[in-house]
Design a protein around this motif. Structure first.
Motif, PDB file in Angstrom:
ATOM      1  N   SER A 148      38.708  35.391  56.260  1.00 25.87           N
ATOM      2  CA  SER A 148      38.742  36.133  54.801  1.00 25.87           C
ATOM      3  C   SER A 148      37.532  35.424  53.745  1.00 25.87           C
ATOM      4  O   SER A 148      37.471  34.494  53.731  1.00 25.87           O
ATOM      5  N   ARG A 149      37.307  36.490  52.873  1.00 26.89           N
ATOM      6  CA  ARG A 149      36.558  36.151  51.765  1.00 26.89           C
ATOM      7  C   ARG A 149      37.234  35.463  50.731  1.00 26.89           C
ATOM      8  O   ARG A 149      36.840  35.035  49.675  1.00 26.89           O
ATOM      9  N   SER A 150      38.494  35.819  50.775  1.00 24.59           N
ATOM     10  CA  SER A 150      39.462  35.623  49.529  1.00 24.59           C
ATOM     11  C   SER A 150      40.509  34.732  50.178  1.00 24.59           C
ATOM     12  O   SER A 150      40.995  34.710  50.941  1.00 24.59           O
ATOM     13  N   GLY A 151      41.031  33.534  48.964  1.00 23.54           N
ATOM     14  CA  GLY A 151      42.019  32.807  49.315  1.00 23.54           C
ATOM     15  C   GLY A 151      43.338  33.269  49.136  1.00 23.54           C
ATOM     16  O   GLY A 151      43.981  33.630  50.090  1.00 23.54           O
ATOM     17  N   THR A 152      43.741  33.844  47.934  1.00 19.26           N
ATOM     18  CA  THR A 152      45.049  34.318  47.785  1.00 19.26           C
ATOM     19  C   THR A 152      45.319  35.602  48.492  1.00 19.26           C
ATOM     20  O   THR A 152      46.599  35.835  48.903  1.00 19.26           O
TER      21      THR A 152
ATOM     22  N   VAL B  68      37.225  41.363  33.661  1.00 19.59           N
ATOM     23  CA  VAL B  68      36.484  42.592  33.498  1.00 19.59           C
ATOM     24  C   VAL B  68      37.276  43.535  32.914  1.00 19.59           C
ATOM     25  O   VAL B  68      38.275  43.981  33.135  1.00 19.59           O
ATOM     26  N   LYS B  69      36.484  44.189  31.805  1.00 19.50           N
ATOM     27  CA  LYS B  69      37.261  45.244  31.234  1.00 19.50           C
ATOM     28  C   LYS B  69      37.189  46.687  31.971  1.00 19.50           C
ATOM     29  O   LYS B  69      36.239  46.891  32.744  1.00 19.50           O
ATOM     30  N   LEU B  70      38.246  47.497  32.152  1.00 25.71           N
ATOM     31  CA  LEU B  70      38.207  48.637  32.802  1.00 25.71           C
ATOM     32  C   LEU B  70      38.613  49.553  31.950  1.00 25.71           C
ATOM     33  O   LEU B  70      39.222  49.310  30.825  1.00 25.71           O
ATOM     34  N   ASP B  71      38.718  51.084  32.352  1.00 28.39           N
ATOM     35  CA  ASP B  71      39.037  52.044  31.115  1.00 28.39           C
ATOM     36  C   ASP B  71      40.528  52.475  31.298  1.00 28.39           C
ATOM     37  O   ASP B  71      40.798  53.564  30.561  1.00 28.39           O
ATOM     38  N   GLY B  72      41.479  52.032  32.057  1.00 25.65           N
ATOM     39  CA  GLY B  72      42.777  52.585  32.103  1.00 25.65           C
ATOM     40  C   GLY B  72      43.647  51.652  31.132  1.00 25.65           C
ATOM     41  O   GLY B  72      43.430  51.385  29.890  1.00 25.65           O
ATOM     42  N   ASP B  73      44.913  51.914  31.425  1.00 24.84           N
ATOM     43  CA  ASP B  73      46.070  51.503  30.459  1.00 24.84           C
ATOM     44  C   ASP B  73      47.183  50.338  31.102  1.00 24.84           C
ATOM     45  O   ASP B  73      48.054  50.216  30.541  1.00 24.84           O
ATOM     46  N   ILE B  74      46.824  50.028  32.342  1.00 24.74           N
ATOM     47  CA  ILE B  74      47.736  48.862  32.799  1.00 24.74           C
ATOM     48  C   ILE B  74      47.047  47.569  32.815  1.00 24.74           C
ATOM     49  O   ILE B  74      46.197  47.491  33.588  1.00 24.74           O
ATOM     50  N   GLY B  75      47.714  46.696  32.127  1.00 24.94           N
ATOM     51  CA  GLY B  75      46.934  45.355  32.191  1.00 24.94           C
ATOM     52  C   GLY B  75      47.260  44.694  33.334  1.00 24.94           C
ATOM     53  O   GLY B  75      48.584  44.729  33.951  1.00 24.94           O
ATOM     54  N   ILE B  76      46.439  43.976  33.969  1.00 22.17           N
ATOM     55  CA  ILE B  76      46.602  43.247  35.213  1.00 22.17           C
ATOM     56  C   ILE B  76      46.222  41.765  35.155  1.00 22.17           C
ATOM     57  O   ILE B  76      45.225  41.298  34.553  1.00 22.17           O
ATOM     58  N   LEU B  77      47.137  40.988  35.569  1.00 22.02           N
ATOM     59  CA  LEU B  77      46.975  39.489  35.930  1.00 22.02           C
ATOM     60  C   LEU B  77      47.379  39.183  36.987  1.00 22.02           C
ATOM     61  O   LEU B  77      48.645  39.503  37.797  1.00 22.02           O
ATOM     62  N   GLY B  78      46.432  38.378  37.907  1.00 23.62           N
ATOM     63  CA  GLY B  78      46.738  37.811  38.864  1.00 23.62           C
ATOM     64  C   GLY B  78      46.094  36.653  39.315  1.00 23.62           C
ATOM     65  O   GLY B  78      45.256  35.900  38.447  1.00 23.62           O
ATOM     66  N   ASN B  79      46.103  35.859  40.529  1.00 19.74           N
ATOM     67  CA  ASN B  79      45.519  34.821  40.796  1.00 19.74           C
ATOM     68  C   ASN B  79      44.557  34.615  41.977  1.00 19.74           C
ATOM     69  O   ASN B  79      45.209  35.133  43.020  1.00 19.74           O
ATOM     70  N   GLY B  80      43.271  34.442  41.953  1.00 21.57           N
ATOM     71  CA  GLY B  80      42.460  34.598  42.751  1.00 21.57           C
ATOM     72  C   GLY B  80      41.799  36.241  42.911  1.00 21.57           C
ATOM     73  O   GLY B  80      42.376  36.950  42.656  1.00 21.57           O
ATOM     74  N   ALA B  81      40.637  35.653  43.098  1.00 18.22           N
ATOM     75  CA  ALA B  81      39.545  37.267  42.725  1.00 18.22           C
ATOM     76  C   ALA B  81      40.021  38.251  43.784  1.00 18.22           C
ATOM     77  O   ALA B  81      40.109  39.490  43.350  1.00 18.22           O
ATOM     78  N   GLY B  82      40.359  37.866  45.008  1.00 17.97           N
ATOM     79  CA  GLY B  82      40.513  38.678  46.075  1.00 17.97           C
ATOM     80  C   GLY B  82      41.810  39.422  45.731  1.00 17.97           C
ATOM     81  O   GLY B  82      42.057  40.725  45.855  1.00 17.97           O
ATOM     82  N   LEU B  83      42.801  38.793  45.421  1.00 12.34           N
ATOM     83  CA  LEU B  83      44.161  39.307  45.112  1.00 12.34           C
ATOM     84  C   LEU B  83      44.295  40.144  43.920  1.00 12.34           C
ATOM     85  O   LEU B  83      44.862  41.335  43.798  1.00 12.34           O
ATOM     86  N   VAL B  84      43.454  39.945  42.986  1.00 15.94           N
ATOM     87  CA  VAL B  84      43.412  40.641  41.609  1.00 15.94           C
ATOM     88  C   VAL B  84      42.430  42.139  42.190  1.00 15.94           C
ATOM     89  O   VAL B  84      43.016  43.179  41.668  1.00 15.94           O
ATOM     90  N   MET B  85      41.394  41.986  42.868  1.00 17.95           N
ATOM     91  CA  MET B  85      40.764  43.162  43.428  1.00 17.95           C
ATOM     92  C   MET B  85      41.805  43.999  43.995  1.00 17.95           C
ATOM     93  O   MET B  85      41.731  45.406  43.730  1.00 17.95           O
ATOM     94  N   SER B  86      42.426  43.504  44.865  1.00 18.61           N
ATOM     95  CA  SER B  86      43.408  44.203  45.829  1.00 18.61           C
ATOM     96  C   SER B  86      44.522  44.911  44.773  1.00 18.61           C
ATOM     97  O   SER B  86      45.069  45.798  45.071  1.00 18.61           O
ATOM     98  N   THR B  87      45.006  44.085  43.962  1.00 20.27           N
ATOM     99  CA  THR B  87      45.901  44.575  42.928  1.00 20.27           C
ATOM    100  C   THR B  87      45.664  45.993  41.955  1.00 20.27           C
ATOM    101  O   THR B  87      46.089  46.892  41.851  1.00 20.27           O
ATOM    102  N   ILE B  88      44.385  45.834  41.673  1.00 16.12           N
ATOM    103  CA  ILE B  88      43.866  47.080  41.066  1.00 16.12           C
ATOM    104  C   ILE B  88      43.888  48.147  41.970  1.00 16.12           C
ATOM    105  O   ILE B  88      43.936  49.269  41.483  1.00 16.12           O
ATOM    106  N   ASP B  89      43.162  48.012  43.075  1.00 12.57           N
ATOM    107  CA  ASP B  89      43.290  49.096  44.024  1.00 12.57           C
ATOM    108  C   ASP B  89      44.749  49.497  44.356  1.00 12.57           C
ATOM    109  O   ASP B  89      44.856  50.747  44.403  1.00 12.57           O
ATOM    110  N   VAL B  90      45.609  48.732  44.575  1.00  7.38           N
ATOM    111  CA  VAL B  90      47.153  49.166  44.830  1.00  7.38           C
ATOM    112  C   VAL B  90      47.702  49.953  43.519  1.00  7.38           C
ATOM    113  O   VAL B  90      48.304  50.953  43.951  1.00  7.38           O
TER     114      VAL B  90
END
Lengths: 383, 291
Positions: B153-157, A245-267
């Motif tokens: 949890s809803r998420s694995g990782t 999903v494209k967002l409008d900032g300047d830091i590229g994010i890669l993670g594994n697992g949807a929840g962890l990536v959402m959390s990474t964006i928040d952090v």
């Protein structure tokens, strides 16, 4: 997957829901030709997936050929809330006596379709719901039983529709429900649902969201994807099978697992940064998938730094490290990378990265540390 | 004690002859899970490293006494396989498969809700791990040890991230339950929190939610009325844009509904502490346990 208005209307027509006749066009010449075929007056409507088209000047009535030309010239290429109009729909003007509202929503909480009907159509239904909740009749349908005739009657009476249209309204609700189930939709919304001067019931607009996971069973719907309307970077990711999903900032994010990536964006946001994308490399990411994902992230020229946040379960950290090393060999990125590897084979992954000694790649041990580091680097305060 | 899976689990794996199915069935067996059978239509009579394969769930249950199913078949076959497992009398069905059509999930959920004595976990979930007892699914067991924190949890990782931070602080888990990221999960936060509340080994419950739907808000109400054990929550997706599906089919903010802010506020209003990061969530849990 969201359909354009006219795609939704064509889907409705397949299920016996009455819609005005119309033709799509992508050029002014096509539009004028379409208007001639349909006859005057007709309506020229911008086809973009965003509300408020009318207010933005994206819907105009043409009384004659000259007006059809003027309106289609003005609307094609117009920007409506950040969406460029690539396509228009020319349809026969309707004789509107009343404007109602009808919708079927996939109600996750109730685990059942929710059918709604209101006589207050033609305006924002959320405003109606707030101002006058009793103006919307609603009921849940047991998905194992399906829509019964009494459902339609009850909604029509409770919404207070004109008495002479109770039967046709109930009938059109049944057809919309049939379309909702048969096409595997998450949302079917008609606003306005009109009563014509001749007391017919027509869908004058169509908002349809289909379940992406079911598209394999509906090749005719899957073919409606309109890459011309997609962001080129999202399209590139889509073609490579990446969840992006494209967002409008300047830091590229890669993670594994949807929840962890959402959390990474928040952090990262909490650390004062602004993420440029959501990218889930998925479970069991192999080296090639990582290389491919890096190319997608760097296709966005706004990216000033990239964060890899991996917690390996099925994904192996050594594979992620190999993928990053391969990506550097192939594309030689100029922006800094921050890499946090934890979980399966993390020691080996970190060793590979340290050995490769890639330029401007910073290893971090924790998720929070990695977020802070990438924000510093993006802001040019590299330490 | 633990919840859902343990020493009494007799597991049958649907899709056991596929690459992933074989890998994870053996991985689960190596952990100590009692894997008694597999199902692949047309491959009955074969075996996977000693695990007998059957053509139907009915034959597998009759022959092996399986009481738990793990669904590992591709999305287009998964709903059918879940329904077959239920029809054969399986009590606990754990669906790992990602990408099942939402209307299939709706039919399955409503059918199962009319049956007694069956529970579905998932789909689109990593499964259930009861450390030291049994692992059903794809959770990397080596990061977790026995203990008294129940995780749902809803998420694995994200679960691995929080669980690992707890493990580093010295705390283990009674069970870790992934309920999955789809729009129609077979079991909700409430279902699993009720099990943890009743489990004598569980002293604290960590729930990890995300944007989309209203399961977290419903859990908040339930916790206030029914749960005596401390609950610590984490919510992912505060910065997710509306209208975009964030990886999980169910992770989408629709208009103004399903936002992370609304979920965190609903939980906090009912006295549930919400960590702003996975790290803070683990720290709060550790603080409460050490007090």
């Amino acid at each position: 997957m969201d359909l354009l208005e006219y795609q939704g209307k064509q889907l409705f027509a397949r299920h016996g829901v009455a819609v005005p006749s119309g033709l799509p066009a992508t050029t002014v010449a096509e539009a004028v030709d379409a208007a001639d075929k349909i006859g005057y007056p007709c309506v020229v409507k911008a086809q973009v997936q965003v509300g408020g088209r009318g207010k933005a000047g994206g819907i105009k009535v043409a009384q004659d050929r000259q007006e059809a030309q003027l309106h289609s010239q003005a609307i094609l290429g117009m920007d409506i809330k950040g969406h460029t109009v690539h396509e228009i729909w020319v349809e026969a003007a309707s004789d509107i006596a009343s404007e109602y509202y009808a919708s079927i929503v996939f109600d996750r909480s109730a685990k059942a379709p929710l059918v709604m009907l209101s006589t207050q159509g033609g305006m924002d239904i959320e405003e109606v719901a707030e101002r006058d909740p009793n103006a919307i009749a609603k009921l849940h349908v047991d998905p194992l039983l399906g829509f019964q005739e009494f459902h339609g009657r009850r909604l029509a009476f409770e919404a207070g529709v004109d008495e002479d249209v109770v039967r046709p309204i109930a009938a059109i609700l049944a057809r919309l429900y049939e379309a909702f189930v048969a096409e595997e939709a998450m949302l079917v919304e008609v606003n306005p649902l009109i009563i014509t001067g001749d007391r017919d019931v027509w869908a004058l607009d169509a908002k349809v969201t289909l379940d992406d996971n079911a598209l394999y069973r509906h090749p005719e719907n899957a073919a409606l994807r309109n890459p011309g309307n997609e962001d080129p970077q999202e399209q590139m990711a889509h073609e490579r099978g990446l969840t992006f999903v494209k967002l409008d900032g300047d830091i590229g994010i890669l993670g594994n697992g949807a929840g962890l990536v959402m959390s990474t964006i928040d952090v990262v946001s909490q650390a004062g940064g602004s993420p440029a994308n959501f990218l889930d490399a998925g479970g069991g990411s192999k080296a090639e998938a990582i290389t491919s994902a890096v190319e997608v992230i760097l296709a966005n020229p706004n990216v000033k730094a990239v964060l890899f946040n991996i917690f390996g379960g099925i994904t192996r950290c050594d594979e992620v490290a190999k993928g990053l090393i391969e990506a550097f060999a192939q594309i030689n990125p100029i922006v800094p990378f921050v890499v946090r590897l934890d979980g399966t084979n993390d020691v080996e992954g970190r060793r590979l990265l340290a050995e490769a000694n890639l330029p401007n790649v910073h290893a971090q041990d924790t998720m929070l540390g990695a977020a802070q580091k990438v924000v510093e680097l993006a802001q040019g305060v590299a330490s | 004690m633990s919840v859902l899976v343990g020493k009494d689990t007799r597991l049958c794996v649907s899709g056991i002859t596929g690459r992933e199915g074989t890998f994870h069935a053996l991985n689960n067996r190596n952990y100590g899970t009692n894997v008694v059978a597999g199902v692949t239509p047309g491959k009955g009579g074969q075996d996977v490293e000693g695990i007998p394969v059957f053509d139907t769930f009915h034959a597998a249950v009759a022959d092996s006494g399986a009481n738990t199913a793990m669904i590992f078949v591709p999305p287009r076959f998964a709903a059918d396989s879940i329904l077959e497992a239920q029809d054969a009398g399986i009590e606990l069905i754990i669906a790992i498969t990602e990408g099942i059509p939402a209307h299939d999930e709706l039919r399955v959920f409503n059918h199962l809700s009319h049956q007694s004595g069956v529970r579905l976990i998932g789909p689109n979930c990593p499964g259930i791990l009861s450390p030291g007892k049994a692992n059903v699914g794809i959770i990397p067991a080596s990061f977790f040890k026995e203990g008294n924190v129940g995780v749902v949890s809803r998420s694995g990782t994200l679960t691995y991230q929080i669980g690992n931070e707890l493990a580093r602080a010295g705390f283990g888990n009674s069970s870790i339950v992934g309920i999955g990221g789809d729009p129609v999960p077979g079991s909700s936060f409430i279902d699993i929190i009720a099990l943890f509340e009743a489990d004598p080994e569980t002293e604290l419950i960590v729930m990890s939610g995300e944007i989309g739907g209203s399961a977290e808000e419903e859990a908040a109400e339930y916790i206030a009325a029914n749960v005596t054990k401390p609950v610590v929550a984490y919510i992912a997706g505060f910065t997710a844009p509306p209208g975009k599906t964030m990886g999980h089919a169910g992770a989408i903010v629709s208009g103004t509904a399903g936002t992370a802010v609304a979920k965190a506020e609903a939980l906090e209003a009912k006295g549930v502490r919400v960590g702003r990061t996975p790290t803070e969530t683990a720290e709060i849990a550790a603080q409460i346990l050490s007090a």
